[in-house]
Structure formats: C-alpha cells, structure tokens
Design a protein around this motif. Structure first.
Motif, mmCIF file in Angstrom:
data_model
loop_
_atom_site.group_PDB
_atom_site.id
_atom_site.type_symbol
_atom_site.label_atom_id
_atom_site.label_comp_id
_atom_site.label_asym_id
_atom_site.label_seq_id
_atom_site.Cartn_x
_atom_site.Cartn_y
_atom_site.Cartn_z
ATOM 1 N N LEU A 19 0.830 -1.212 0.000
ATOM 2 C CA LEU A 19 0.000 0.000 0.000
ATOM 3 C C LEU A 19 0.863 1.261 0.000
ATOM 4 C CD1 LEU A 19 -2.796 -1.128 2.465
ATOM 5 C CD2 LEU A 19 -3.134 -0.449 0.080
ATOM 6 N N GLN A 20 1.915 1.264 0.800
ATOM 7 C CA GLN A 20 2.791 2.435 0.854
ATOM 8 C C GLN A 20 3.538 2.627 -0.457
ATOM 9 O OE1 GLN A 20 3.478 2.881 5.613
ATOM 10 N NE2 GLN A 20 5.059 1.818 4.530
ATOM 11 N N ALA A 21 3.853 1.549 -1.149
ATOM 12 C CA ALA A 21 4.507 1.658 -2.459
ATOM 13 C C ALA A 21 3.531 2.200 -3.500
ATOM 14 C CB ALA A 21 5.044 0.298 -2.892
ATOM 15 N N TRP A 26 1.855 8.360 1.887
ATOM 16 C CA TRP A 26 0.913 7.864 2.895
ATOM 17 C C TRP A 26 1.629 6.839 3.769
ATOM 18 C CZ3 TRP A 26 -4.054 9.544 3.709
ATOM 19 C CH2 TRP A 26 -4.594 10.372 2.715
ATOM 20 N N ARG A 27 1.432 6.946 5.074
ATOM 21 C CA ARG A 27 1.936 5.954 6.022
ATOM 22 C C ARG A 27 0.762 5.048 6.389
ATOM 23 N NH1 ARG A 27 3.169 10.734 7.666
ATOM 24 N NH2 ARG A 27 1.906 10.668 9.547
ATOM 25 N N THR A 58 -10.663 -3.228 6.098
ATOM 26 C CA THR A 58 -9.792 -4.164 5.385
ATOM 27 C C THR A 58 -8.777 -3.391 4.551
ATOM 28 O OG1 THR A 58 -11.170 -4.228 3.397
ATOM 29 C CG2 THR A 58 -11.717 -5.809 5.157
ATOM 30 N N PRO A 59 -7.677 -4.036 4.192
ATOM 31 C CA PRO A 59 -6.719 -3.361 3.319
ATOM 32 C C PRO A 59 -7.314 -3.051 1.947
ATOM 33 C CG PRO A 59 -5.994 -5.608 3.792
ATOM 34 C CD PRO A 59 -7.189 -5.341 4.635
ATOM 35 N N GLU A 60 -8.221 -3.904 1.469
ATOM 36 C CA GLU A 60 -8.851 -3.662 0.176
ATOM 37 C C GLU A 60 -9.713 -2.400 0.227
ATOM 38 O OE1 GLU A 60 -9.104 -6.652 1.827
ATOM 39 O OE2 GLU A 60 -7.620 -7.745 0.654
ATOM 40 N N ALA A 61 -10.446 -2.221 1.314
ATOM 41 C CA ALA A 61 -11.273 -1.024 1.468
ATOM 42 C C ALA A 61 -10.398 0.222 1.600
ATOM 43 C CB ALA A 61 -12.191 -1.159 2.678
ATOM 44 N N LEU A 62 -9.261 0.094 2.273
ATOM 45 C CA LEU A 62 -8.337 1.223 2.391
ATOM 46 C C LEU A 62 -7.794 1.592 1.018
ATOM 47 C CD1 LEU A 62 -6.962 3.048 4.535
ATOM 48 C CD2 LEU A 62 -5.047 1.448 4.459
ATOM 49 N N ARG A 63 -7.415 0.593 0.235
ATOM 50 C CA ARG A 63 -6.909 0.825 -1.125
ATOM 51 C C ARG A 63 -7.962 1.534 -1.988
ATOM 52 N NH1 ARG A 63 -4.553 -3.717 -2.210
ATOM 53 N NH2 ARG A 63 -2.443 -2.892 -2.336
#
Length: 74
Positions: A19-21, A26-27, A58-63
């Motif tokens: 995600l950071q890449a 964004w951290r 979820t990470p998907e929702a954050l993305r």
C-alpha cells in the motif's frame, strides 16, 4: 486458491509495504483492533483542506478509498 493469491495468507507487513509503495506519501498502519489506517500529514497550510487520514476495516477497502482520493485530486 494458492497461498500467493489468498489475501489471508499475506502478512500485514507485506500488505502495508504494498500500500505504501502504491500510495507514496501515505503511512499505513494496522491497529491492534485490526483496523487499517493511512495518514498523510501533517499537511502544509496550502493543503489543509485535503483529507489526510483514511480508515477502513480491510486493506482492500483502504486501497479503494486511497484510489478514490487520488482520482479526485487529479
């Protein structure tokens, strides 16, 4: 489904790094309550109106939310 394609098999640290890449500046963190956060700040005065915190279950929702913000900024 193989381990490589199963999101549950990917470590939180690997997800965070990906995600950071994908979203430089964004951290990303995962809380002890398993919520995902992205922070981009503190912002300078000329950008104070921009959203600098995103949270998701979820990470998907954050993305998805980070992509939405990126598109809105373009």
């Amino acid at each position: 489904m193989t381990e490589a394609t199963d999101p549950a098999a990917i470590s939180p640290e690997a997800i965070k790094a990906a995600l950071q890449a994908e979203f430089p500046g964004w951290r990303v963190m995962r809380t002890d309550q398993l919520r995902w956060w992205a922070l981009c700040g503190p912002l300078p005065a000329d950008r104070y109106h921009e959203q600098d915190v995103v949270e998701a279950d979820t990470p998907e929702a954050l993305r998805r939310e980070l992509r939405r913000l990126k598109q809105a900024k373009s």
